[in-house]
Design a protein around this motif. Structure first.
Motif, PDB file in Angstrom:
ATOM      1  N   ALA A 136       0.828  -1.213   0.000  1.00 20.92           N
ATOM      2  CA  ALA A 136       0.000   0.000   0.000  1.00 20.92           C
ATOM      3  C   ALA A 136       0.858   1.258   0.000  1.00 20.92           C
ATOM      4  CB  ALA A 136      -0.917  -0.010   1.223  1.00 20.92           C
ATOM      5  N   ASP A 137       2.182   1.111  -0.191  1.00 18.88           N
ATOM      6  CA  ASP A 137       3.120   2.235  -0.189  1.00 18.88           C
ATOM      7  C   ASP A 137       3.040   3.057   1.098  1.00 18.88           C
ATOM      8  OD1 ASP A 137       4.120   1.598  -2.692  1.00 18.88           O
ATOM      9  OD2 ASP A 137       2.623   2.823  -3.737  1.00 18.88           O
ATOM     10  N   GLY A 138       2.870   2.359   2.238  1.00 17.47           N
ATOM     11  CA  GLY A 138       2.761   3.083   3.496  1.00 17.47           C
ATOM     12  C   GLY A 138       3.782   2.664   4.537  1.00 17.47           C
ATOM     13  N   LEU A 139       4.831   1.966   4.150  1.00 16.02           N
ATOM     14  CA  LEU A 139       5.813   1.488   5.110  1.00 16.02           C
ATOM     15  C   LEU A 139       6.854   2.557   5.387  1.00 16.02           C
ATOM     16  CD1 LEU A 139       6.869  -0.962   6.751  1.00 16.02           C
ATOM     17  CD2 LEU A 139       8.370  -1.439   4.820  1.00 16.02           C
ATOM     18  N   GLU A 140       7.113   2.783   6.673  1.00 14.29           N
ATOM     19  CA  GLU A 140       8.182   3.676   7.091  1.00 14.29           C
ATOM     20  C   GLU A 140       9.222   2.836   7.804  1.00 14.29           C
ATOM     21  OE1 GLU A 140       6.744   6.994   9.334  1.00 14.29           O
ATOM     22  OE2 GLU A 140       5.170   7.425   7.885  1.00 14.29           O
ATOM     23  N   LEU A 141      10.500   2.983   7.437  1.00 15.80           N
ATOM     24  CA  LEU A 141      11.569   2.186   8.007  1.00 15.80           C
ATOM     25  C   LEU A 141      12.116   2.841   9.266  1.00 15.80           C
ATOM     26  CD1 LEU A 141      13.527   1.179   4.773  1.00 15.80           C
ATOM     27  CD2 LEU A 141      11.845  -0.162   6.031  1.00 15.80           C
ATOM     28  N   ASP A 142      12.418   2.005  10.268  1.00 17.37           N
ATOM     29  CA  ASP A 142      13.068   2.445  11.493  1.00 17.37           C
ATOM     30  C   ASP A 142      14.409   1.744  11.580  1.00 17.37           C
ATOM     31  OD1 ASP A 142      10.916   3.999  12.345  1.00 17.37           O
ATOM     32  OD2 ASP A 142       9.963   2.313  13.381  1.00 17.37           O
ATOM     33  N   CYS A 143      15.458   2.490  11.870  1.00 11.90           N
ATOM     34  CA  CYS A 143      16.779   1.900  12.073  1.00 11.90           C
ATOM     35  C   CYS A 143      16.922   1.596  13.561  1.00 11.90           C
ATOM     36  CB  CYS A 143      17.874   2.868  11.628  1.00 11.90           C
ATOM     37  SG  CYS A 143      17.882   3.127   9.853  1.00 11.90           S
ATOM     38  N   VAL A 144      17.204   0.328  13.897  1.00 11.31           N
ATOM     39  CA  VAL A 144      17.379  -0.069  15.293  1.00 11.31           C
ATOM     40  C   VAL A 144      18.670  -0.857  15.419  1.00 11.31           C
ATOM     41  CG1 VAL A 144      14.930  -0.074  15.868  1.00 11.31           C
ATOM     42  CG2 VAL A 144      15.955  -2.119  14.936  1.00 11.31           C
ATOM     43  N   ASP A 145      19.323  -0.688  16.551  1.00  7.02           N
ATOM     44  CA  ASP A 145      20.528  -1.453  16.829  1.00  7.02           C
ATOM     45  C   ASP A 145      20.127  -2.888  17.159  1.00  7.02           C
ATOM     46  OD1 ASP A 145      22.178   0.731  16.463  1.00  7.02           O
ATOM     47  OD2 ASP A 145      22.036   1.346  18.569  1.00  7.02           O
ATOM     48  N   THR A 146      20.926  -3.816  16.667  1.00  4.01           N
ATOM     49  CA  THR A 146      20.668  -5.228  16.920  1.00  4.01           C
ATOM     50  C   THR A 146      21.926  -5.849  17.499  1.00  4.01           C
ATOM     51  OG1 THR A 146      19.146  -5.320  15.075  1.00  4.01           O
ATOM     52  CG2 THR A 146      19.982  -7.409  15.855  1.00  4.01           C
ATOM     53  N   GLY A 147      21.736  -6.563  18.600  1.00  2.00           N
ATOM     54  CA  GLY A 147      22.863  -7.269  19.195  1.00  2.00           C
ATOM     55  C   GLY A 147      23.100  -8.561  18.443  1.00  2.00           C
ATOM     56  N   LEU A 148      24.221  -8.646  17.746  1.00  2.00           N
ATOM     57  CA  LEU A 148      24.504  -9.820  16.919  1.00  2.00           C
ATOM     58  C   LEU A 148      24.594 -11.108  17.732  1.00  2.00           C
ATOM     59  CD1 LEU A 148      24.942 -10.828  14.073  1.00  2.00           C
ATOM     60  CD2 LEU A 148      27.383 -10.315  14.325  1.00  2.00           C
ATOM     61  N   PRO A 149      25.255 -11.140  18.878  1.00  2.00           N
ATOM     62  CA  PRO A 149      25.320 -12.392  19.646  1.00  2.00           C
ATOM     63  C   PRO A 149      23.937 -12.896  20.053  1.00  2.00           C
ATOM     64  CG  PRO A 149      26.996 -10.886  20.428  1.00  2.00           C
ATOM     65  CD  PRO A 149      26.136 -10.112  19.467  1.00  2.00           C
ATOM     66  N   ALA A 150      23.073 -11.995  20.523  1.00  2.00           N
ATOM     67  CA  ALA A 150      21.729 -12.399  20.928  1.00  2.00           C
ATOM     68  C   ALA A 150      20.932 -12.907  19.738  1.00  2.00           C
ATOM     69  CB  ALA A 150      21.004 -11.218  21.583  1.00  2.00           C
ATOM     70  N   LEU A 151      21.089 -12.245  18.585  1.00  2.00           N
ATOM     71  CA  LEU A 151      20.393 -12.677  17.375  1.00  2.00           C
ATOM     72  C   LEU A 151      20.860 -14.057  16.949  1.00  2.00           C
ATOM     73  CD1 LEU A 151      18.448 -12.014  15.032  1.00  2.00           C
ATOM     74  CD2 LEU A 151      20.399 -10.980  13.855  1.00  2.00           C
ATOM     75  N   LEU A 152      22.174 -14.293  16.979  1.00  2.00           N
ATOM     76  CA  LEU A 152      22.709 -15.607  16.601  1.00  2.00           C
ATOM     77  C   LEU A 152      22.275 -16.692  17.579  1.00  2.00           C
ATOM     78  CD1 LEU A 152      26.324 -14.622  15.452  1.00  2.00           C
ATOM     79  CD2 LEU A 152      24.360 -15.235  14.024  1.00  2.00           C
ATOM     80  N   HIS A 153      22.212 -16.344  18.879  1.00  2.00           N
ATOM     81  CA  HIS A 153      21.748 -17.313  19.882  1.00  2.00           C
ATOM     82  C   HIS A 153      20.280 -17.684  19.607  1.00  2.00           C
ATOM     83  CE1 HIS A 153      21.257 -19.417  23.629  1.00  2.00           C
ATOM     84  NE2 HIS A 153      20.217 -18.632  23.931  1.00  2.00           N
ATOM     85  N   GLU A 154      19.480 -16.667  19.287  1.00  2.00           N
ATOM     86  CA  GLU A 154      18.060 -16.910  19.005  1.00  2.00           C
ATOM     87  C   GLU A 154      17.884 -17.755  17.752  1.00  2.00           C
ATOM     88  OE1 GLU A 154      14.182 -14.247  17.912  1.00  2.00           O
ATOM     89  OE2 GLU A 154      15.607 -13.397  19.356  1.00  2.00           O
ATOM     90  N   VAL A 155      18.707 -17.510  16.731  1.00  2.00           N
ATOM     91  CA  VAL A 155      18.640 -18.291  15.501  1.00  2.00           C
ATOM     92  C   VAL A 155      19.031 -19.738  15.763  1.00  2.00           C
ATOM     93  CG1 VAL A 155      19.690 -18.616  13.230  1.00  2.00           C
ATOM     94  CG2 VAL A 155      18.979 -16.351  13.954  1.00  2.00           C
ATOM     95  N   ALA A 156      20.076 -19.909  16.602  1.00  2.00           N
ATOM     96  CA  ALA A 156      20.526 -21.273  16.933  1.00  2.00           C
ATOM     97  C   ALA A 156      19.444 -21.995  17.715  1.00  2.00           C
ATOM     98  CB  ALA A 156      21.823 -21.208  17.737  1.00  2.00           C
TER      99      ALA A 156
END
Length: 155
Positions: free
Chosen positions: A135-155
């Motif tokens: 619908a051409d209504g998306l607004e992007l937000d830049c957020v910091d992501t902790g890579l170790p926590a993300l990798l732990h969650e993926v694992a």
């Protein structure tokens, strides 16, 4: 007799004049018909081009609709899997906690329920984001992501 020859000559002159007039009228009508035929042939060529172009457009639109339908089907299939898997885990761990017969610790089960609940929330948010993108209504937000926590969650 000269009167009858004169009469015949006048009659012949009238018939020649009438014949000449009829020939001229016939030639004019033939030329008019020829011009009309040329114009009709030109219109037929134009109509054939319009029909060919519109047929190609209709076929293209049909192909786009088929591709969109296939894409939607694939999306729904993927989303149903993405929703069912964590939901089954949430329900399973919750039932284990209710029964009290589990080899999994209470905290581990609650962590699994909370993690899968958050994953479901992310999936639903992703679905809503796709709708916003379309619908051409998306607004992007830049957020910091902790890579170790993300990798732990993926694992």
């Amino acid at each position: 007799m000269s009167e009858s020859i004169e009469l015949l000559e006048r009659r012949l002159a009238r018939e020649r004049a009438a014949r000449l007039q009829a020939e001229q009228l016939l030639e004019a009508k033939a030329a008019e018909l020829y011009d009309t035929n040329v114009e009709l042939q030109s219109l037929i060529v134009e109509l054939d081009e319009v029909v060919a172009r519109r047929t190609a457009e209709a076929l293209g639109a049909r192909d786009e609709a088929v591709a969109a339908r296939q894409s939607t089907t694939a999306f729904l299939s993927n989303m149903s899997h993405e929703i069912r898997t964590p939901l089954a885990s949430i329900i399973g761990f919750a039932e284990l906690l209710i029964d009290g017969r589990t080899s999994v610790g209470r905290e581990e089960a609650l962590d699994a329920i909370i993690g899968n609940g958050r994953h479901l929330l992310e999936v639903i948010n992703d679905i809503l984001d796709v709708s916003k993108i379309e619908a051409d209504g998306l607004e992007l937000d830049c957020v910091d992501t902790g890579l170790p926590a993300l990798l732990h969650e993926v694992a």
